[in-house]
Design a protein around this motif. Structure first.
Motif, PDB file in Angstrom:
ATOM      1  N   SER A 220       0.832  -1.212   0.000  1.00 51.82           N
ATOM      2  CA  SER A 220       0.000   0.000   0.000  1.00 51.82           C
ATOM      3  C   SER A 220       0.861   1.254   0.000  1.00 51.82           C
ATOM      4  CB  SER A 220      -0.921   0.007   1.221  1.00 51.82           C
ATOM      5  OG  SER A 220      -1.709  -1.158   1.260  1.00 51.82           O
ATOM      6  N   LYS A 221       0.377   2.296  -0.631  1.00 53.45           N
ATOM      7  CA  LYS A 221       1.119   3.549  -0.723  1.00 53.45           C
ATOM      8  C   LYS A 221       0.498   4.673   0.104  1.00 53.45           C
ATOM      9  CE  LYS A 221       3.950   1.552  -3.510  1.00 53.45           C
ATOM     10  NZ  LYS A 221       5.262   1.116  -2.980  1.00 53.45           N
ATOM     11  N   LYS A 222      -0.821   4.662   0.253  1.00 48.15           N
ATOM     12  CA  LYS A 222      -1.486   5.701   1.019  1.00 48.15           C
ATOM     13  C   LYS A 222      -1.390   5.378   2.511  1.00 48.15           C
ATOM     14  CE  LYS A 222      -4.729   6.956  -2.634  1.00 48.15           C
ATOM     15  NZ  LYS A 222      -6.174   7.105  -3.009  1.00 48.15           N
ATOM     16  N   ARG A 223      -1.333   6.432   3.331  1.00 45.43           N
ATOM     17  CA  ARG A 223      -1.071   6.244   4.751  1.00 45.43           C
ATOM     18  C   ARG A 223      -2.128   5.379   5.434  1.00 45.43           C
ATOM     19  NH1 ARG A 223       2.626   9.390   7.246  1.00 45.43           N
ATOM     20  NH2 ARG A 223       1.455   9.373   9.186  1.00 45.43           N
ATOM     21  N   LYS A 224      -3.401   5.657   5.210  1.00 46.15           N
ATOM     22  CA  LYS A 224      -4.451   4.880   5.871  1.00 46.15           C
ATOM     23  C   LYS A 224      -4.437   3.433   5.412  1.00 46.15           C
ATOM     24  CE  LYS A 224      -7.740   8.577   6.981  1.00 46.15           C
ATOM     25  NZ  LYS A 224      -9.135   9.068   6.805  1.00 46.15           N
ATOM     26  N   GLU A 225      -4.170   3.232   4.121  1.00 42.71           N
ATOM     27  CA  GLU A 225      -4.115   1.869   3.607  1.00 42.71           C
ATOM     28  C   GLU A 225      -2.907   1.125   4.158  1.00 42.71           C
ATOM     29  OE1 GLU A 225      -4.130   2.360  -0.597  1.00 42.71           O
ATOM     30  OE2 GLU A 225      -6.254   2.913  -0.688  1.00 42.71           O
ATOM     31  N   GLN A 226      -1.802   1.843   4.363  1.00 46.39           N
ATOM     32  CA  GLN A 226      -0.621   1.224   4.956  1.00 46.39           C
ATOM     33  C   GLN A 226      -0.906   0.763   6.385  1.00 46.39           C
ATOM     34  OE1 GLN A 226       2.507   4.175   4.551  1.00 46.39           O
ATOM     35  NE2 GLN A 226       3.407   3.033   2.845  1.00 46.39           N
ATOM     36  N   VAL A 227      -1.600   1.603   7.149  1.00 44.66           N
ATOM     37  CA  VAL A 227      -1.944   1.237   8.523  1.00 44.66           C
ATOM     38  C   VAL A 227      -2.793  -0.026   8.531  1.00 44.66           C
ATOM     39  CG1 VAL A 227      -3.287   1.912  10.557  1.00 44.66           C
ATOM     40  CG2 VAL A 227      -1.733   3.557   9.489  1.00 44.66           C
ATOM     41  N   ALA A 228      -3.806  -0.063   7.652  1.00 46.92           N
ATOM     42  CA  ALA A 228      -4.678  -1.234   7.594  1.00 46.92           C
ATOM     43  C   ALA A 228      -3.900  -2.484   7.191  1.00 46.92           C
ATOM     44  CB  ALA A 228      -5.821  -0.978   6.614  1.00 46.92           C
ATOM     45  N   GLU A 229      -2.991  -2.341   6.226  1.00 46.20           N
ATOM     46  CA  GLU A 229      -2.195  -3.490   5.797  1.00 46.20           C
ATOM     47  C   GLU A 229      -1.272  -3.972   6.908  1.00 46.20           C
ATOM     48  OE1 GLU A 229       1.140  -4.764   2.424  1.00 46.20           O
ATOM     49  OE2 GLU A 229       0.014  -2.891   2.174  1.00 46.20           O
ATOM     50  N   MET A 230      -0.664  -3.027   7.620  1.00 50.74           N
ATOM     51  CA  MET A 230       0.228  -3.413   8.714  1.00 50.74           C
ATOM     52  C   MET A 230      -0.547  -4.099   9.834  1.00 50.74           C
ATOM     53  SD  MET A 230       3.366  -3.559   9.802  1.00 50.74           S
ATOM     54  CE  MET A 230       4.511  -2.281   9.222  1.00 50.74           C
ATOM     55  N   GLU A 231      -1.756  -3.611  10.123  1.00 46.87           N
ATOM     56  CA  GLU A 231      -2.588  -4.240  11.148  1.00 46.87           C
ATOM     57  C   GLU A 231      -2.852  -5.700  10.780  1.00 46.87           C
ATOM     58  OE1 GLU A 231      -3.634  -2.967  13.935  1.00 46.87           O
ATOM     59  OE2 GLU A 231      -3.775  -0.801  13.766  1.00 46.87           O
ATOM     60  N   ARG A 232      -3.188  -5.938   9.507  1.00 44.09           N
ATOM     61  CA  ARG A 232      -3.480  -7.305   9.076  1.00 44.09           C
ATOM     62  C   ARG A 232      -2.223  -8.165   9.072  1.00 44.09           C
ATOM     63  NH1 ARG A 232      -6.255  -4.428   5.082  1.00 44.09           N
ATOM     64  NH2 ARG A 232      -4.587  -4.913   3.593  1.00 44.09           N
ATOM     65  N   ARG A 233      -1.179  -7.649   8.454  1.00 41.95           N
ATOM     66  CA  ARG A 233       0.029  -8.454   8.301  1.00 41.95           C
ATOM     67  C   ARG A 233       0.689  -8.757   9.642  1.00 41.95           C
ATOM     68  NH1 ARG A 233       5.355  -7.277   4.490  1.00 41.95           N
ATOM     69  NH2 ARG A 233       6.660  -8.871   5.467  1.00 41.95           N
ATOM     70  N   GLY A 234       0.697  -7.781  10.534  1.00 47.74           N
ATOM     71  CA  GLY A 234       1.337  -7.969  11.827  1.00 47.74           C
ATOM     72  C   GLY A 234       0.762  -9.162  12.575  1.00 47.74           C
ATOM     73  N   MET A 235      -0.551  -9.199  12.732  1.00 42.66           N
ATOM     74  CA  MET A 235      -1.158 -10.300  13.483  1.00 42.66           C
ATOM     75  C   MET A 235      -1.189 -11.593  12.678  1.00 42.66           C
ATOM     76  SD  MET A 235      -1.535  -9.424  16.504  1.00 42.66           S
ATOM     77  CE  MET A 235      -2.498 -10.796  17.179  1.00 42.66           C
ATOM     78  N   ASP A 236      -1.244 -11.497  11.343  1.00 46.27           N
ATOM     79  CA  ASP A 236      -1.139 -12.712  10.532  1.00 46.27           C
ATOM     80  C   ASP A 236       0.194 -13.406  10.802  1.00 46.27           C
ATOM     81  OD1 ASP A 236      -3.609 -12.413   9.398  1.00 46.27           O
ATOM     82  OD2 ASP A 236      -2.889 -11.630   7.475  1.00 46.27           O
ATOM     83  N   GLU A 237       1.260 -12.616  10.927  1.00 49.42           N
ATOM     84  CA  GLU A 237       2.582 -13.208  11.177  1.00 49.42           C
ATOM     85  C   GLU A 237       2.696 -13.726  12.610  1.00 49.42           C
ATOM     86  OE1 GLU A 237       6.064 -11.480   9.632  1.00 49.42           O
ATOM     87  OE2 GLU A 237       5.118 -10.793   7.773  1.00 49.42           O
ATOM     88  N   VAL A 238       2.065 -13.035  13.558  1.00 47.37           N
ATOM     89  CA  VAL A 238       2.040 -13.548  14.932  1.00 47.37           C
ATOM     90  C   VAL A 238       1.409 -14.939  14.952  1.00 47.37           C
ATOM     91  CG1 VAL A 238       0.956 -13.291  17.203  1.00 47.37           C
ATOM     92  CG2 VAL A 238       2.042 -11.322  16.114  1.00 47.37           C
ATOM     93  N   TYR A 239       0.257 -15.069  14.298  1.00 45.28           N
ATOM     94  CA  TYR A 239      -0.440 -16.351  14.313  1.00 45.28           C
ATOM     95  C   TYR A 239       0.302 -17.409  13.498  1.00 45.28           C
ATOM     96  CZ  TYR A 239      -4.330 -13.866  16.489  1.00 45.28           C
ATOM     97  OH  TYR A 239      -5.112 -13.124  17.341  1.00 45.28           O
TER      98      TYR A 239
END
Length: 254
Positions: A220-239
Motif C-alpha cells: 500500500s502507498k497511502k497512509r491509511k491503507e498502509q496502517v490497515a495493511e500493517m494491522e493485518r500483516r502484523g497479526m497474521d505473522e504472529v499467528y
C-alpha cells in the motif's frame, strides 16, 4: 529560553514537554513517568526495575521453564519498535520485559487503562515504563506518547488481542498499534508464544521472535491503507509463528 521554546512547541502540538531527570523520592506525577524517557527515570525506579527483573527471571525459570527462540532478533536490534504478540497469560509480558531489560533494551508495556483502577498496579506499571491506553476510543494521548517513546529508541510491547485468550475462537484483535508505529516510522515485530495458557508447575513456555516488518515492505502507498495493511500483516505473522511453534512442540498445544 531553549526550555521555554521546547515547552511552547510541545504545548502547541498537544504533547508533553521533555521532563529531564525525574526526582528520586517525590515530586513526580504518573504523567511524568509516562512522558519521560526511561533513561531519565530516577535511580530509585531503576533499582526497583533491576530487583523486579532479576527476581522474575529466577522465579519464572524455575516455576515455568521458558526459552526464546531467535532471541537475537529481539535483543540485537536496538531500534525503537512496536512488538506485538498473542496473549495467553499474565506471564507473557514478564518474559519479554525481563529479556529486553537484561539486554539493555527499554521496553514499555502499553496496557489497558482498566488496570489503573488498582492503585498498586498503576504505581508499578508507571515505574517500569508502562503507560495506559483507552481501548474504547481513539486515545490520541497514548498515540503521542507511543510516538515519542519510539522516536527516543524505546520499544513498545502491545497485545492487540487486548486480553488473555484461552480459546482461539474467542480472540478479538484491536487496532491502533500500526498507527503508533507509522507516526514514528518504526517497524513492527511479531512474536508468538505457546505453553502459557494453562500454567502448571514446571510446564514449559516457548517464545519465538519474528523478523521486524518494515514499512517499505508494504504494498500500500497511502497512509491509511498502509496502517490497515500493517494491522493485518502484523497479526497474521504472529499467528503464523504461533502455528509453527505448535507444530514444533505439539505437547505444548493447548
Amino acid at each position: 529560553m531553549a526550555t521555554e521554546e521546547t515547552e511552547s512547541t510541545a504545548a502547541k502540538k498537544g504533547e508533553a514537554a521533555p521532563k529531564g531527570k525525574l526526582h528520586a523520592f517525590a515530586g513526580n506525577s504518573y504523567d511524568d513517568y509516562y512522558d519521560s524517557a526511561m533513561s531519565d527515570f530516577p535511580w530509585t525506579a531503576r533499582v526497583l526495575m533491576n530487583i523486579v527483573v532479576y527476581a522474575c527471571y529466577a522465579f519464572t525459570k524455575i516455576v515455568w521453564p521458558w526459552k526464546i527462540e531467535n532471541a537475537e532478533l529481539l535483543v540485537n536490534d536496538k531500534r525503537g519498535r512496536v512488538i506485538i504478540s498473542n496473549h495467553e497469560s499474565m506471564v507473557d509480558p514478564v518474559l519479554l520485559v525481563v529479556t529486553c531489560w537484561r539486554a539493555g533494551i527499554h521496553l514499555r508495556i502499553v496496557y489497558k487503562s482498566e488496570f489503573d483502577k488498582v492503585a498498586i498496579a498503576r504505581w508499578l506499571f508507571s515505574r517500569v515504563g508502562g503507560f495506559p491506553v483507552n481501548r474504547g476510543a481513539t486515545d490520541m494521548k497514548a498515540v503521542r506518547r507511543a510516538r515519542a517513546a519510539l522516536q527516543r529508541g524505546e520499544c513498545l510491547l502491545i497485545y492487540p488481542e487486548g486480553t488473555r485468550v484461552k480459546n482461539d475462537a474467542d480472540a478479538q484483535v484491536h487496532g491502533g498499534y500500526a498507527l503508533m508505529a507509522q507516526l514514528a516510522k518504526a517497524p513492527v515485530q511479531p512474536i508468538a508464544m505457546v505453553g502459557a495458557r494453562f500454567l502448571k508447575f514446571r510446564s514449559r513456555i516457548v517464545v519465538r521472535a519474528g523478523e521486524p516488518i518494515e514499512w517499505s515492505e508494504l504494498q500500500s502507498k497511502k497512509r491509511k491503507e498502509q496502517v490497515a495493511e500493517m494491522e493485518r500483516r502484523g497479526m497474521d505473522e504472529v499467528y503464523a509463528i504461533r502455528e509453527e511453534l505448535r507444530r514444533a512442540y505439539p505437547e505444548l498445544k493447548e
